[in-house]
Design an enzyme around this catalytic site. Structure first.
Site: not given
Ligand code: XMP
Ligand code: MG
Length: 182
Positions: A106, A155
């Protein structure tokens, strides 16, 4: 597309189990070519990478050592910006061909801290493989050597990934539904 609810949030399926497993198979066969004669040390980053790792190593039909490290950076829906190390690898890294397995890259914080810790111990080589890569979210200057899917900066849950402890056991991969972020 299947929709699910975990705690207070709704998610929509973006990758099916079949699609995930097909891609992991081709990644596994590719990585196999590089490591079959190197007796690598495969380090799985807990918690999220356990499902990816279990599927990937099915294609590693050669001698290897496998162990786990636990480095945690996410709190709820966001990177906390800090790393909690609760399970560093106690064995010898020096002279080993180390392959790190991660669920998702990420901001790159987890991988950059972990690769620095490992490089300080002088491995013969160090590479990283992840299931999912969010290039738009990258802050730290690190890129995985191998990955299965590039994904949007949203997400995700399922296939080992969780939202506040729920969802790791789901077979497919799900994305937070637009407009559902609190
Ligand atoms: P960094 O920012 O360190 O993040 O590259 C990597 C770690 O953060 C977790 N992570 C997620 N977990 N859904 C999750 O369930 C996500 O979309 C997500 N993005 C990052 C993950 O544990 C990974 O090891
Ligand atoms: Mg993780």
């Amino acid at each position: 597309m299947q929709e699910i609810t975990l705690h207070d949030l709704e998610f929509i399926e973006i990758l099916s189990e079949k699609h995930l497993l097909e891609s992991i198979k081709s990644l596994g066969l590719k990585i196999r070519e590089e490591y079959y004669d190197k007796y690598p040390l495969v380090l799985v980053i807990l918690n999220g990478a356990f499902v990816f790792a279990a599927e990937l190593i099915k294609y590693f039909d050669f001698p290897l050592e496998l162990d786990f490290v636990r480095y945690r950076s996410y709190k709820g829906l966001h990177s906390s910006g800090e790393i909690q190390k609760s399970l560093p690898f106690p064995g010898q890294i020096e002279g080993r061909h180390v392959l790190l397995l991660e669920d998702i890259v990420d901001t790159g914080l987890t991988l950059s801290v972990l690769t620095k810790d490992l490089l300080d111990q002088h491995p013969e080589s160090l590479k990283t493989a992840c299931l999912l890569y969010k290039p738009e979210a990258l802050i730290y200057p690190i890129e995985p050597d191998f990955y299965s899917f590039q994904v949007e900066n949203k997400f995700l849950v399922g296939f080992g990934l969780d939202y506040k402890g729920l969802g790791r056991n789901l077979r497919n991969l799900y994305q937070l539904k637009p407009g559902k972020k609190p």
